[in-house]
Design a protein around this motif. Structure first.
Motif, PDB file in Angstrom:
ATOM      1  N   CYS A  12       0.931  -1.172  -0.013  1.00 17.97           N
ATOM      2  CA  CYS A  12       0.073  -0.008  -0.129  1.00 17.97           C
ATOM      3  C   CYS A  12       0.926   1.298   0.107  1.00 17.97           C
ATOM      4  O   CYS A  12       1.575   1.655   0.972  1.00 17.97           O
ATOM      5  N   ALA A  13       0.962   1.874  -1.197  1.00 15.34           N
ATOM      6  CA  ALA A  13       1.763   3.229  -1.019  1.00 15.34           C
ATOM      7  C   ALA A  13       1.010   4.150  -0.935  1.00 15.34           C
ATOM      8  O   ALA A  13       0.075   4.317  -1.540  1.00 15.34           O
ATOM      9  N   THR A  14       1.595   5.233  -0.252  1.00 19.53           N
ATOM     10  CA  THR A  14       0.913   6.363   0.203  1.00 19.53           C
ATOM     11  C   THR A  14       1.539   7.556  -0.232  1.00 19.53           C
ATOM     12  O   THR A  14       2.636   7.566  -0.398  1.00 19.53           O
ATOM     13  N   SER A  15       0.772   8.719  -0.611  1.00 20.87           N
ATOM     14  CA  SER A  15       1.241   9.886  -1.162  1.00 20.87           C
ATOM     15  C   SER A  15       0.218  11.024  -0.698  1.00 20.87           C
ATOM     16  O   SER A  15      -0.998  10.646  -0.371  1.00 20.87           O
ATOM     17  N   GLY A  16       0.700  12.008  -0.906  1.00 17.81           N
ATOM     18  CA  GLY A  16       0.059  13.192  -0.541  1.00 17.81           C
ATOM     19  C   GLY A  16       0.051  14.097   0.647  1.00 17.81           C
ATOM     20  O   GLY A  16      -0.119  15.261   1.027  1.00 17.81           O
ATOM     21  N   ARG A  17       0.497  13.061   1.631  1.00 12.29           N
ATOM     22  CA  ARG A  17       0.915  13.688   3.004  1.00 12.29           C
ATOM     23  C   ARG A  17       1.569  12.439   3.796  1.00 12.29           C
ATOM     24  O   ARG A  17       1.445  11.311   3.240  1.00 12.29           O
TER      25      ARG A  17
ATOM     26  N   ASP B 155       6.944   0.720   6.171  1.00 14.34           N
ATOM     27  CA  ASP B 155       8.427   1.094   5.821  1.00 14.34           C
ATOM     28  C   ASP B 155       8.082   2.655   5.651  1.00 14.34           C
ATOM     29  O   ASP B 155       7.636   3.053   4.566  1.00 14.34           O
ATOM     30  N   ASN B 156       8.304   3.437   6.764  1.00 16.48           N
ATOM     31  CA  ASN B 156       8.247   4.718   6.641  1.00 16.48           C
ATOM     32  C   ASN B 156       8.945   5.586   5.634  1.00 16.48           C
ATOM     33  O   ASN B 156       8.526   6.613   5.204  1.00 16.48           O
ATOM     34  N   ALA B 157      10.196   5.085   5.546  1.00 18.55           N
ATOM     35  CA  ALA B 157      11.232   5.691   4.479  1.00 18.55           C
ATOM     36  C   ALA B 157      10.586   5.540   2.979  1.00 18.55           C
ATOM     37  O   ALA B 157      10.813   6.401   2.365  1.00 18.55           O
ATOM     38  N   LYS B 158       9.824   4.487   2.775  1.00 18.38           N
ATOM     39  CA  LYS B 158       9.187   4.483   1.347  1.00 18.38           C
ATOM     40  C   LYS B 158       7.690   4.559   1.592  1.00 18.38           C
ATOM     41  O   LYS B 158       7.081   4.575   0.409  1.00 18.38           O
ATOM     42  N   ASN B 159       7.202   5.250   2.568  1.00 23.14           N
ATOM     43  CA  ASN B 159       5.785   5.548   2.501  1.00 23.14           C
ATOM     44  C   ASN B 159       4.866   4.454   2.177  1.00 23.14           C
ATOM     45  O   ASN B 159       3.719   4.660   1.394  1.00 23.14           O
ATOM     46  N   THR B 160       5.157   2.889   2.582  1.00 23.89           N
ATOM     47  CA  THR B 160       4.621   1.922   2.057  1.00 23.89           C
ATOM     48  C   THR B 160       4.330   1.257   3.145  1.00 23.89           C
ATOM     49  O   THR B 160       5.132   0.927   4.226  1.00 23.89           O
ATOM     50  N   MET B 161       2.922   0.533   3.129  1.00 18.89           N
ATOM     51  CA  MET B 161       2.699  -0.493   4.065  1.00 18.89           C
ATOM     52  C   MET B 161       2.725  -1.943   3.535  1.00 18.89           C
ATOM     53  O   MET B 161       2.384  -1.887   2.069  1.00 18.89           O
ATOM     54  N   TYR B 162       2.762  -3.004   4.279  1.00 19.34           N
ATOM     55  CA  TYR B 162       2.963  -4.198   3.686  1.00 19.34           C
ATOM     56  C   TYR B 162       2.093  -5.318   4.379  1.00 19.34           C
ATOM     57  O   TYR B 162       1.631  -5.027   5.481  1.00 19.34           O
ATOM     58  N   LEU B 163       1.353  -6.312   3.617  1.00 16.31           N
ATOM     59  CA  LEU B 163       0.829  -7.616   4.052  1.00 16.31           C
ATOM     60  C   LEU B 163       1.325  -8.600   3.547  1.00 16.31           C
ATOM     61  O   LEU B 163       1.086  -8.856   2.610  1.00 16.31           O
TER      62      LEU B 163
END
Length: 126
Positions: free
Chosen positions: A22-27, A73-81
């Motif tokens: 789950c890649a996040t962006s915008g904030r 992974d906060n450095a990549k702004n990504t969550m995993y399952l």
């Protein structure tokens, strides 16, 4: 524009593994509670796993405990399952969600989340 984008779904055999992203962006979501939910047609959206706010605290539905692992992974702004030992009943559309203010007691309630991804299909074949 705030966006959550899931990827990594697909078709897998019983007992197999998949890793959703789950890649996040915008904030920045570093301090948000982030979660995975899933839904099958005709049923309500179901809680799968979550990381509460910025802590290392993780929470799982009983049905996936010991088989699924949530991480971020906060450095990549990504969550995993990470999903292992998959079963046919794991077949669903999987959604990631985020919220900055929900309480621990509301963790499993999808209505408490402000941000959602578009979903990714996971199909486990027998």
């Amino acid at each position: 524009q705030v966006r959550l984008v899931e990827s990594g779904g697909g078709l897998v055999q019983v007992g197999g593994s998949l890793r959703l992203s789950c890649a996040t962006s915008g904030r920045t979501f570093t301090r948000d509670t982030m979660a995975w939910f899933r839904q099958v047609p005709g049923k309500e959206r179901e809680f799968v796993a979550a990381k509460f706010r910025g802590s290392s605290s993780t929470h799982y539905a009983d049905s996936v405990k010991g088989r699924f692992t949530i991480s971020r992974d906060n450095a990549k702004n990504t969550m995993y399952l990470q999903m292992d030992s998959l079963k046919p009943e794991d077949t669903a559309v999987y959604y990631c969600a985020a919220d900055s203010s929900l309480s621990l007691s509301s963790l499993r309630n999808p209505q408490q989340y402000d941000y959602w991804g578009q979903g990714t299909q996971v199909t486990v074949s027998s």
